[in-house]
Design a protein around this motif. Structure first.
Motif, PDB file in Angstrom:
ATOM      1  N   GLU A 121       2.296   1.653  -3.454  1.00 17.37           N
ATOM      2  CA  GLU A 121       1.280   2.143  -4.375  1.00 17.37           C
ATOM      3  C   GLU A 121       1.011   3.623  -4.151  1.00 17.37           C
ATOM      4  O   GLU A 121       0.877   4.390  -5.113  1.00 17.37           O
ATOM      5  CB  GLU A 121      -0.008   1.339  -4.184  1.00 17.37           C
TER       6      GLU A 121
ATOM      7  N   CYS B 126       0.830  -1.206   0.000  1.00 17.40           N
ATOM      8  CA  CYS B 126       0.000   0.000   0.000  1.00 17.40           C
ATOM      9  C   CYS B 126       0.867   1.259   0.000  1.00 17.40           C
ATOM     10  O   CYS B 126       0.581   2.213  -0.724  1.00 17.40           O
ATOM     11  CB  CYS B 126      -0.920  -0.012   1.211  1.00 17.40           C
TER      12      CYS B 126
ATOM     13  N   GLU C 103       1.604   6.587  -6.862  1.00 20.54           N
ATOM     14  CA  GLU C 103       0.510   7.498  -7.191  1.00 20.54           C
ATOM     15  C   GLU C 103       0.924   8.952  -6.970  1.00 20.54           C
ATOM     16  O   GLU C 103       0.621   9.829  -7.794  1.00 20.54           O
ATOM     17  CB  GLU C 103      -0.716   7.159  -6.352  1.00 20.54           C
TER      18      GLU C 103
END
Length: 132
Positions: free
Chosen positions: A21, A18, A25
């Protein structure tokens, strides 16, 4: 006990994924912001000049705004190259295919490190020349 260890391990792997990611992003959002900002900086002066000087009385301003427009062609690949790892890998692979980059420049005599390799060969078809 084994289930608790498995859950802790799973949570740490999931948290790491997470975080990775979220980092990707955030990097993508920064890249989009840089592309948008460079687009605005390069095209906004041309819009202003064209709207206030429709008859081209101040040619220097028009030339300057067109030069700014064309600098975007140079800025965008640089932004993508530094901000996107996949773009960097693809461009590196492309350049390695176009130019044979030798790891050791002393391998060959008079080697400068780069050698051009033509990637496309066109075979001329002369059979239709006599049918005119």
């Amino acid at each position: 006990m084994a289930i608790k260890i498995w859950r802790m391990k799973y949570k740490s792997v999931a948290a790491t994924a997470c975080e990775d990611e979220n980092r990707q992003e955030a990097r993508f959002i920064v890249m989009l912001a840089m592309v948008f900002l460079s687009f605005f900086i390069c095209y906004f002066p041309a819009i202003v000049v064209k709207s206030y000087d429709k008859c081209y009385h101040q040619t220097e301003l028009h030339v300057f705004s067109y030069m700014l427009n064309w600098t975007l062609v140079i800025i965008n690949p640089i932004v993508y190259f530094y901000m996107n790892e996949r773009y960097r890998v693809a461009l590196t692979n492309l350049l390695e295919r176009v130019f044979k980059i030798s790891p050791n420049p002393t391998e060959q005599e008079n080697n400068i490190g780069l050698q051009f390799i033509p990637s496309v060969r066109i075979k001329a078809d002369h059979s239709s020349e006599g049918n005119l």
